[in-house]
Design an enzyme around this catalytic site. Structure first.
Site, PDB file in Angstrom:
ATOM      1  N   CYS A 180      -3.807  -9.171   3.593  1.00 18.02           N
ATOM      2  CA  CYS A 180      -4.753  -8.866   2.741  1.00 18.02           C
ATOM      3  C   CYS A 180      -5.535  -7.706   3.274  1.00 18.02           C
ATOM      4  CB  CYS A 180      -5.510 -10.050   2.459  1.00 18.02           C
ATOM      5  SG  CYS A 180      -7.370  -9.565   1.656  1.00 18.02           S
ATOM      6  N   ARG A 215      -2.669   4.017  -0.867  1.00 20.54           N
ATOM      7  CA  ARG A 215      -3.771   3.001  -0.357  1.00 20.54           C
ATOM      8  C   ARG A 215      -3.772   3.043   1.344  1.00 20.54           C
ATOM      9  NH1 ARG A 215      -4.616  -3.513  -0.487  1.00 20.54           N
ATOM     10  NH2 ARG A 215      -4.609  -4.060   1.637  1.00 20.54           N
ATOM     11  N   GLU A 247       0.664   0.811   0.236  1.00 22.13           N
ATOM     12  CA  GLU A 247      -0.312   0.724   1.599  1.00 22.13           C
ATOM     13  C   GLU A 247       0.480   1.383   2.645  1.00 22.13           C
ATOM     14  OE1 GLU A 247      -0.662  -4.018   2.564  1.00 22.13           O
ATOM     15  OE2 GLU A 247      -1.317  -3.193   0.609  1.00 22.13           O
ATOM     16  N   ASP A 267      -0.033  -4.278  -7.431  1.00 23.16           N
ATOM     17  CA  ASP A 267      -0.169  -4.359  -6.056  1.00 23.16           C
ATOM     18  C   ASP A 267       1.301  -4.164  -5.679  1.00 23.16           C
ATOM     19  OD1 ASP A 267      -0.150  -4.596  -3.450  1.00 23.16           O
ATOM     20  OD2 ASP A 267      -1.549  -6.178  -3.359  1.00 23.16           O
ATOM     21  N   HIS A 303       0.191   0.447  -6.279  1.00 19.68           N
ATOM     22  CA  HIS A 303      -0.227   1.009  -5.381  1.00 19.68           C
ATOM     23  C   HIS A 303       0.534   0.711  -4.023  1.00 19.68           C
ATOM     24  CE1 HIS A 303      -2.504  -2.445  -3.660  1.00 19.68           C
ATOM     25  NE2 HIS A 303      -3.312  -2.787  -4.957  1.00 19.68           N
ATOM     26  N   TYR A 331      -5.436  -5.801 -13.468  1.00 25.24           N
ATOM     27  CA  TYR A 331      -5.057  -5.462 -12.295  1.00 25.24           C
ATOM     28  C   TYR A 331      -4.208  -6.603 -11.662  1.00 25.24           C
ATOM     29  CZ  TYR A 331      -5.068  -4.660  -7.243  1.00 25.24           C
ATOM     30  OH  TYR A 331      -4.649  -4.749  -5.837  1.00 25.24           O
ATOM     31  N   ASP A 358      -2.259 -14.326   1.575  1.00 24.15           N
ATOM     32  CA  ASP A 358      -1.685 -12.605   1.453  1.00 24.15           C
ATOM     33  C   ASP A 358      -1.380 -12.298   2.716  1.00 24.15           C
ATOM     34  OD1 ASP A 358      -0.839 -10.382   0.175  1.00 24.15           O
ATOM     35  OD2 ASP A 358      -2.787  -9.703  -0.245  1.00 24.15           O
ATOM     36  N   GLU A 373      -9.159   1.462   1.730  1.00 20.65           N
ATOM     37  CA  GLU A 373      -9.376  -0.067   1.817  1.00 20.65           C
ATOM     38  C   GLU A 373     -10.589  -0.364   2.809  1.00 20.65           C
ATOM     39  OE1 GLU A 373      -9.744  -2.591   0.262  1.00 20.65           O
ATOM     40  OE2 GLU A 373      -7.959  -3.882   0.342  1.00 20.65           O
ATOM     41  N   ASN A 429     -12.805  -0.809  -4.500  1.00 17.92           N
ATOM     42  CA  ASN A 429     -12.163  -2.458  -4.338  1.00 17.92           C
ATOM     43  C   ASN A 429     -13.093  -3.309  -4.160  1.00 17.92           C
ATOM     44  OD1 ASN A 429     -10.271  -4.435  -4.664  1.00 17.92           O
ATOM     45  ND2 ASN A 429      -9.656  -4.292  -2.400  1.00 17.92           N
ATOM     46  N   ASP A 475       2.093  -3.507  -2.306  1.00 21.55           N
ATOM     47  CA  ASP A 475       2.037  -3.852  -1.018  1.00 21.55           C
ATOM     48  C   ASP A 475       2.481  -2.446  -0.404  1.00 21.55           C
ATOM     49  OD1 ASP A 475       1.316  -6.503  -0.984  1.00 21.55           O
ATOM     50  OD2 ASP A 475       3.212  -7.067  -1.632  1.00 21.55           O
TER      51      ASP A 475
END
Length: 301
Positions: free
Chosen positions: A131, A166, A123, A94, A121, A52, A67, A196, A220, A96
């Site tokens: 983050c 996400r 989001e 990731d 992923h 990951y 982040d 999340e 997660n 974002d």
């Protein structure tokens, strides 16, 4: 590991096809976080079936910053390409927010796909994002994110590329809204769902129960984050398909570097801790020097 002259094929086909097989298997797939190519190789050498690429760790390792949306799409694509090239395992990355609107998402998905990821992923935060375990998050309207997921589905050229949707809405609008968003994302074509930062075991169980059968689910296990650290057996019992341990490697590396630097500062030498470190030869073997030497012989005049 990702040899210099290997192909992306695995005994089970492409890394993307292999990832789909693993996600459909009876056991949750564990994907430890990697923040650079070296940590990705270490994850692979430890025997894990997937890697990951953590956005948190990428920000920390590339620019030494938190982040909070400071890295661009180009920064992230450059990083994930390095990880993919370093290993033969499927890389889950990731991406974002997709770095903008639905049109930006199309560009992002194609760039990540060209870089070789097995999954990415997206989001539903507003840019600049944070983050998922930080405070102060803001999410876009559900309809906007649904459009971005639809754009991602149409953008991918390889149908085996896994799209993970996400939602960070639990911290903003509550768990019920997050679950409803996840359902909408599945309807829009997302392959895997990722709610999340639930903040209690009851909330985690609610996510698992309400989304059971809708799509495979991500848990997660953010080390030190807002989600309680459940035993793996409990995660399995709840039915999650993918378990991320995003920053354990980053935290471990940070502690180890701090320790050796403390020794050098106090003793003016690392001599007293050398027996705890890999030898020079062991380390060069780990990063592939024997392969380089073999190739030198193979292609010598």
């Amino acid at each position: 590991m990702g040899d210099l002259v290997s192909t992306s094929e695995t005994p089970s086909g492409t890394p993307r096809a292999r990832l789909r097989e693993l996600l459909a298997g009876p056991e949750p797939l564990i994907a430890p976080g990697a923040y650079d190519a070296l940590s990705a190789r270490l994850v692979e050498q430890a025997g894990f079936d997937a890697v990951y690429m953590t956005g948190f760790g990428t920000s920390a390792s590339r620019i030494g910053r938190p982040d909070v949306g400071l890295l661009s799409a180009g920064d992230m694509v450059d990083q994930v390409r390095r990880l993919v090239d370093a290993v033969d395992r499927p890389v889950i990355a990731d991406a974002d927010t997709g770095y903008g609107n639905a049109i930006n998402v199309i560009h992002t998905v194609r760039a990540y796909e060209q870089a070789g990821v097995a999954a990415l992923h997206l989001e539903d935060q507003v840019m600049p994002k944070k983050c998922g375990h930080m405070s102060g998050k803001v999410v876009v309207p559900r309809e906007e994110m649904v459009g971005k997921i639809r754009a991602a589905v149409e953008a991918r050229r390889d149908p085996d590329l896994v799209l993970v949707a996400r939602t960070d809405a639990a911290a903003v609008h509550g768990l019920d809204d997050a679950i409803e968003r996840a359902r909408a994302f599945a309807d829009a074509g997302a392959d895997v769902l990722f709610v999340e930062a639930p903040t209690s075991e009851d909330d985690i169980a609610t996510v698992a129960r309400e989304l059971h059968g809708v799509a495979p689910l991500v848990f997660n296990w953010a080390e030190g984050g807002r989600t309680p650290p459940l035993p793996f057996e409990r995660v399995r019992e709840l039915g999650f398909s993918l378990v991320l341990y995003p920053i354990a490697t980053l935290l471990a590396a940070t502690a180890a570097v701090q320790g050796v630097l403390r020794t050098i500062a106090e003793e003016r030498s690392p001599l007293s801790v050398m027996d705890t470190l890999p030898t020079f030869d062991d380390f060069t073997d780990l990063i592939g020097l024997p392969e380089v030497r073999a190739l030198e012989q193979r292609f010598a005049d």
